[in-house]
Design a protein around this motif. Structure first.
Motif, PDB file in Angstrom:
ATOM      1  N   ALA A  36       0.828  -1.202   0.000  1.00  0.00           N
ATOM      2  CA  ALA A  36       0.000   0.000   0.000  1.00  0.00           C
ATOM      3  C   ALA A  36       0.863   1.253   0.000  1.00  0.00           C
ATOM      4  N   ILE A  37       1.961   1.212   0.763  1.00  0.00           N
ATOM      5  CA  ILE A  37       2.880   2.355   0.771  1.00  0.00           C
ATOM      6  C   ILE A  37       3.469   2.572  -0.610  1.00  0.00           C
ATOM      7  N   LEU A  38       3.857   1.498  -1.286  1.00  0.00           N
ATOM      8  CA  LEU A  38       4.436   1.630  -2.627  1.00  0.00           C
ATOM      9  C   LEU A  38       3.418   2.189  -3.620  1.00  0.00           C
ATOM     10  N   ILE A  39       2.197   1.687  -3.570  1.00  0.00           N
ATOM     11  CA  ILE A  39       1.191   2.135  -4.542  1.00  0.00           C
ATOM     12  C   ILE A  39       0.821   3.597  -4.307  1.00  0.00           C
ATOM     13  N   VAL A  40       0.532   3.933  -3.049  1.00  0.00           N
ATOM     14  CA  VAL A  40       0.171   5.329  -2.746  1.00  0.00           C
ATOM     15  C   VAL A  40       1.348   6.258  -3.009  1.00  0.00           C
ATOM     16  N   GLY A  41       2.552   5.811  -2.626  1.00  0.00           N
ATOM     17  CA  GLY A  41       3.740   6.628  -2.861  1.00  0.00           C
ATOM     18  C   GLY A  41       4.019   6.851  -4.332  1.00  0.00           C
ATOM     19  N   TYR A  42       3.709   5.839  -5.167  1.00  0.00           N
ATOM     20  CA  TYR A  42       3.901   6.005  -6.610  1.00  0.00           C
ATOM     21  C   TYR A  42       3.003   7.107  -7.149  1.00  0.00           C
ATOM     22  N   PHE A  43       1.760   7.107  -6.746  1.00  0.00           N
ATOM     23  CA  PHE A  43       0.845   8.147  -7.233  1.00  0.00           C
ATOM     24  C   PHE A  43       1.222   9.521  -6.673  1.00  0.00           C
ATOM     25  N   ILE A  44       1.718   9.552  -5.443  1.00  0.00           N
ATOM     26  CA  ILE A  44       2.172  10.829  -4.883  1.00  0.00           C
ATOM     27  C   ILE A  44       3.384  11.338  -5.652  1.00  0.00           C
ATOM     28  N   ALA A  45       4.293  10.425  -6.006  1.00  0.00           N
ATOM     29  CA  ALA A  45       5.472  10.822  -6.781  1.00  0.00           C
ATOM     30  C   ALA A  45       5.079  11.340  -8.154  1.00  0.00           C
ATOM     31  N   ARG A  46       4.114  10.683  -8.788  1.00  0.00           N
ATOM     32  CA  ARG A  46       3.636  11.170 -10.086  1.00  0.00           C
ATOM     33  C   ARG A  46       2.991  12.536  -9.956  1.00  0.00           C
ATOM     34  N   LEU A  47       2.234  12.742  -8.877  1.00  0.00           N
ATOM     35  CA  LEU A  47       1.589  14.038  -8.671  1.00  0.00           C
ATOM     36  C   LEU A  47       2.613  15.144  -8.452  1.00  0.00           C
ATOM     37  N   LEU A  48       3.630  14.866  -7.618  1.00  0.00           N
ATOM     38  CA  LEU A  48       4.668  15.868  -7.369  1.00  0.00           C
ATOM     39  C   LEU A  48       5.457  16.176  -8.641  1.00  0.00           C
ATOM     40  N   ALA A  49       5.716  15.148  -9.451  1.00  0.00           N
ATOM     41  CA  ALA A  49       6.442  15.373 -10.706  1.00  0.00           C
ATOM     42  C   ALA A  49       5.608  16.218 -11.665  1.00  0.00           C
ATOM     43  N   SER A  50       4.295  15.958 -11.723  1.00  0.00           N
ATOM     44  CA  SER A  50       3.436  16.746 -12.610  1.00  0.00           C
ATOM     45  C   SER A  50       3.316  18.188 -12.139  1.00  0.00           C
ATOM     46  N   ILE A  51       3.448  18.422 -10.843  1.00  0.00           N
ATOM     47  CA  ILE A  51       3.435  19.799 -10.326  1.00  0.00           C
ATOM     48  C   ILE A  51       4.779  20.476 -10.557  1.00  0.00           C
ATOM     49  N   ALA A  52       5.870  19.706 -10.389  1.00  0.00           N
ATOM     50  CA  ALA A  52       7.213  20.287 -10.487  1.00  0.00           C
ATOM     51  C   ALA A  52       7.554  20.699 -11.910  1.00  0.00           C
ATOM     52  N   ARG A  53       7.062  19.978 -12.905  1.00  0.00           N
ATOM     53  CA  ARG A  53       7.456  20.286 -14.286  1.00  0.00           C
ATOM     54  C   ARG A  53       6.999  21.663 -14.743  1.00  0.00           C
ATOM     55  N   PRO A  54       5.718  22.024 -14.655  1.00  0.00           N
ATOM     56  CA  PRO A  54       5.359  23.403 -15.063  1.00  0.00           C
ATOM     57  C   PRO A  54       5.917  24.466 -14.137  1.00  0.00           C
ATOM     58  N   LEU A  55       6.085  24.112 -12.856  1.00  0.00           N
ATOM     59  CA  LEU A  55       6.627  25.098 -11.925  1.00  0.00           C
ATOM     60  C   LEU A  55       8.075  25.438 -12.277  1.00  0.00           C
ATOM     61  N   LEU A  56       8.860  24.419 -12.591  1.00  0.00           N
ATOM     62  CA  LEU A  56      10.258  24.659 -12.983  1.00  0.00           C
ATOM     63  C   LEU A  56      10.331  25.450 -14.285  1.00  0.00           C
ATOM     64  N   HIS A  57       9.411  25.184 -15.198  1.00  0.00           N
ATOM     65  CA  HIS A  57       9.419  25.935 -16.459  1.00  0.00           C
ATOM     66  C   HIS A  57       9.072  27.401 -16.220  1.00  0.00           C
ATOM     67  N   ARG A  58       8.150  27.655 -15.312  1.00  0.00           N
ATOM     68  CA  ARG A  58       7.748  29.041 -15.047  1.00  0.00           C
ATOM     69  C   ARG A  58       8.843  29.836 -14.353  1.00  0.00           C
ATOM     70  N   VAL A  59       9.596  29.200 -13.494  1.00  0.00           N
ATOM     71  CA  VAL A  59      10.658  29.928 -12.780  1.00  0.00           C
ATOM     72  C   VAL A  59      11.908  30.097 -13.631  1.00  0.00           C
ATOM     73  N   GLY A  60      11.902  29.567 -14.865  1.00  0.00           N
ATOM     74  CA  GLY A  60      13.030  29.784 -15.765  1.00  0.00           C
ATOM     75  C   GLY A  60      14.113  28.728 -15.711  1.00  0.00           C
ATOM     76  N   PHE A  61      13.782  27.529 -15.238  1.00  0.00           N
ATOM     77  CA  PHE A  61      14.794  26.473 -15.162  1.00  0.00           C
ATOM     78  C   PHE A  61      15.246  26.029 -16.551  1.00  0.00           C
ATOM     79  N   ASP A  62      14.328  26.023 -17.513  1.00  0.00           N
ATOM     80  CA  ASP A  62      14.704  25.646 -18.883  1.00  0.00           C
ATOM     81  C   ASP A  62      15.652  26.672 -19.492  1.00  0.00           C
ATOM     82  N   ARG A  63      15.404  27.953 -19.225  1.00  0.00           N
ATOM     83  CA  ARG A  63      16.317  28.985 -19.732  1.00  0.00           C
ATOM     84  C   ARG A  63      17.700  28.841 -19.100  1.00  0.00           C
ATOM     85  N   LEU A  64      17.734  28.484 -17.829  1.00  0.00           N
ATOM     86  CA  LEU A  64      19.018  28.283 -17.168  1.00  0.00           C
ATOM     87  C   LEU A  64      19.775  27.119 -17.793  1.00  0.00           C
ATOM     88  N   ILE A  65      19.090  26.016 -18.052  1.00  0.00           N
ATOM     89  CA  ILE A  65      19.729  24.862 -18.694  1.00  0.00           C
ATOM     90  C   ILE A  65      20.215  25.237 -20.089  1.00  0.00           C
TER      91      ILE A  65
END
Length: 243
Positions: free
Chosen positions: A27-56
């Protein structure tokens, strides 16, 4: 027959005793997997907005990262896998795998050093690229007393040598942050920096012999002219004009 039945009953009882922990870990693995996917989906547009792609893109690590959003995708992947490491640690602890949980905890505790090393080397790469770009911007200007051809040929060489020195410094600072054989890293840094300085000095010296000769000759002729003018003025001051 009784002995084999005893071992089967013991194994079944152990499995039944472990079953709640097994289900809890799953149960920890399954719930943690979905939490990890959710955090990754939040982090991607957030990093793009703060200019991480321009920095790279400025660092030159990825080609056209600002348009392909490759940097934000990398960042989202890092967030996903770090979260999954934490989830795996809790799952291993739920399954009573203490050695595995301790090993994953040690990896997680080492991640801040990896992040700091990446930031240090990224800052060195950004600063080195900025210095080289600023030096190459004045590539067409002519320094007084220096030939235009020599200025054009020597400036990229000096800019590249300075950038290499900055990158070497950043790389060895990152290795020290990673705590990898600090004495060997310090010695290798001294040797590498000395080699870069020697190579730059030799290249600059061999390429600028004619310029240095003209500058020295001009300086020598100017000094001779000043001495001749001074001696002439002294001779004239000693002349006695008739009344």
């Amino acid at each position: 027959m009784d002995r084999s039945t005893y071992w089967l009953r013991a194994a079944w009882n152990d499995f039944l005793a472990f079953l709640p922990d097994l289900l809890w870990g799953l149960a920890i693995l399954i719930v943690g997997y979905f939490i990890a996917r959710l955090l990754a989906s939040i982090a991607r547009p957030l990093l793009h907005r703060v200019g991480f792609d321009r920095l790279i893109d400025k660092l030159g690590i990825a080609v056209r990262a600002d348009r392909t959003e490759q940097g934000s995708r990398w960042g989202a992947s890092i967030v996903f896998w770090v979260t999954m490491l934490i989830v795996a640690m809790y799952a291993a602890d739920a399954w009573r795998l203490g050695a595995v949980a301790s090993g994953i905890a040690a990896i997680i505790a080492y991640l801040p050093h990896v992040l700091a090393a990446a930031v240090i080397f990224g800052a060195a790469l950004l600063f080195g690229n900025w210095v080289r770009a600023r030096m190459l911007e004045t590539n067409g200007t002519v320094v007084p007393g220096e030939a235009p051809a020599a200025t054009t040929s020597q400036r990229p060489l000096v800019a590249g040598a300075i950038r290499a020195g900055i990158l070497a410094l950043g790389a060895f600072m990152a290795l020290r942050e990673l705590q990898i054989a600090e004495e060997i890293v310090t010695l290798a840094f001294s040797l590498t920096l000395g080699a870069i300085a020697l190579a730059a000095a030799l290249a600059f010296g061999l390429g600028s012999r004619d310029v240095a000769g003209r500058v020295a000759r001009r300086w020598y002729e100017e000094r001779l002219g000043k001495r001749a003018a001074a001696s002439t003025s002294d001779d004239e001051s000693h002349l006695i004009t008739p009344p």
